[in-house]
Design an enzyme around this catalytic site. Structure first.
Site, PDB file in Angstrom:
ATOM      1  N   TYR A 161      20.582   7.496   7.727  1.00 30.45           N
ATOM      2  CA  TYR A 161      19.799   6.897   6.637  1.00 30.45           C
ATOM      3  C   TYR A 161      18.550   7.728   6.347  1.00 30.45           C
ATOM      4  CZ  TYR A 161      17.545   3.096   3.996  1.00 30.45           C
ATOM      5  OH  TYR A 161      16.953   2.335   3.028  1.00 30.45           O
ATOM      6  N   ALA A 162      17.855   8.165   7.393  1.00 28.96           N
ATOM      7  CA  ALA A 162      16.648   8.975   7.213  1.00 28.96           C
ATOM      8  C   ALA A 162      16.972  10.293   6.528  1.00 28.96           C
ATOM      9  CB  ALA A 162      15.973   9.222   8.561  1.00 28.96           C
ATOM     10  N   ALA A 164      19.473  10.906   4.485  1.00 31.57           N
ATOM     11  CA  ALA A 164      19.794  10.641   3.083  1.00 31.57           C
ATOM     12  C   ALA A 164      18.537  10.381   2.267  1.00 31.57           C
ATOM     13  CB  ALA A 164      20.748   9.450   2.980  1.00 31.57           C
TER      14      ALA A 164
END
Length: 255
Positions: A161-162, A164
């Site tokens: 997530y980070a 992205a």
């Protein structure tokens, strides 16, 4: 009650496309842009999932429509953008909000979990940027990509997530340089801890511990993020591009 003024309806006659619009931050953004007079194209994995958001938008400005697609699919995204331009009469605002999480520590994270988060959160934004660039250049439009403070600070258990969301920042800055000559402003909004279905997995104790780290002393709402987007697509954002606006109550700077 006083009637809406021209200033409060600055998107009158314009079309806004919002991805991830079925709930949470995306739904709040879509409704806020409808309040400003936009006809909103609400995009989710299926059109049916946006039925409630469309109804809420139409209560403020008629003409909202729902569209379904997998944002990681380049052909599906191109088809949706083409349909929006044809059916709603152009495109003036794009908000890339669609996103998922598949949290896990790196040593336990599967390749599929990493790839899917990148495909939806980063490639999905790229797909809409590429498909919408030409229509937006014709209208000197506005683009807002929804990132996260996790993309600026990192977070254990969220490497995918980070990555992205960090990519969203770089993507937006690059597009800001590419499209500035056509009058298109491109910015990123980076929310902190916002009360949504996606963040509801935290137990009460963990949520309270996180809240204690927020200098403003409260958990954010989807409307907090929607109002930041409202600023960037409105008159106040006319000379703002390539920027990341953090909406986190001070979480990133600490108490």
């Amino acid at each position: 009650m006083h009637p809406p003024t021209t200033e409060t309806r600055f998107l009158e006659g314009r079309v806004a496309l919002v991805t991830g619009a079925s709930r949470g931050i995306g739904a709040a953004i879509a409704v806020q842009l409808a309040r400003r007079g936009a006809r909103v194209a609400c995009v989710a994995t299926t059109a049916e999932r946006c039925a409630d958001t469309v109804a809420r938008c139409n209560a403020h400005q008629e003409g909202a429509q729902a569209y379904g697609c997998d944002v990681s699919s380049t052909p599906q995204v191109a088809a949706v953008v083409e349909a929006v331009v044809k059916e709603l009469g152009g495109l003036h605002v794009l908000v890339n909000n669609a996103g998922i999480t598949r949290d896990q520590l790196l040593l336990r994270m599967s390749e599929e979990d990493f790839d899917r988060v990148i495909d939806v959160n980063l490639k999905g934004a790229w797909n809409f940027l590429k498909a919408a660039a030409r229509p937006l250049m014709k209208t000197s439009g506005r683009i807002v990509n929804v990132g996260s403070i996790v993309g600026l600070t990192g977070n254990a258990g969220q490497a995918n997530y980070a990555a992205a969301k960090a990519g969203i920042v770089g993507l937006g800055q690059s597009l800001a340089k590419e499209l500035a000559g056509r009058g298109v402003c491109v910015n990123t909004v980076a929310p902190g801890y916002i009360a949504t279905d996606m963040t509801s997995a935290l137990d009460a104790q963990a949520a309270e511990a996180l809240k204690a780290r927020i200098p403003l002393g409260r958990i954010g709402t989807p409307e907090d993020v929607a109002l930041a987007v409202d600023f960037l697509v409105g008159p106040g954002g006319a000379y703002v591009t390539g920027q990341t606006l953090v909406v986190d109550g001070g979480l990133a700077i600490g108490g």
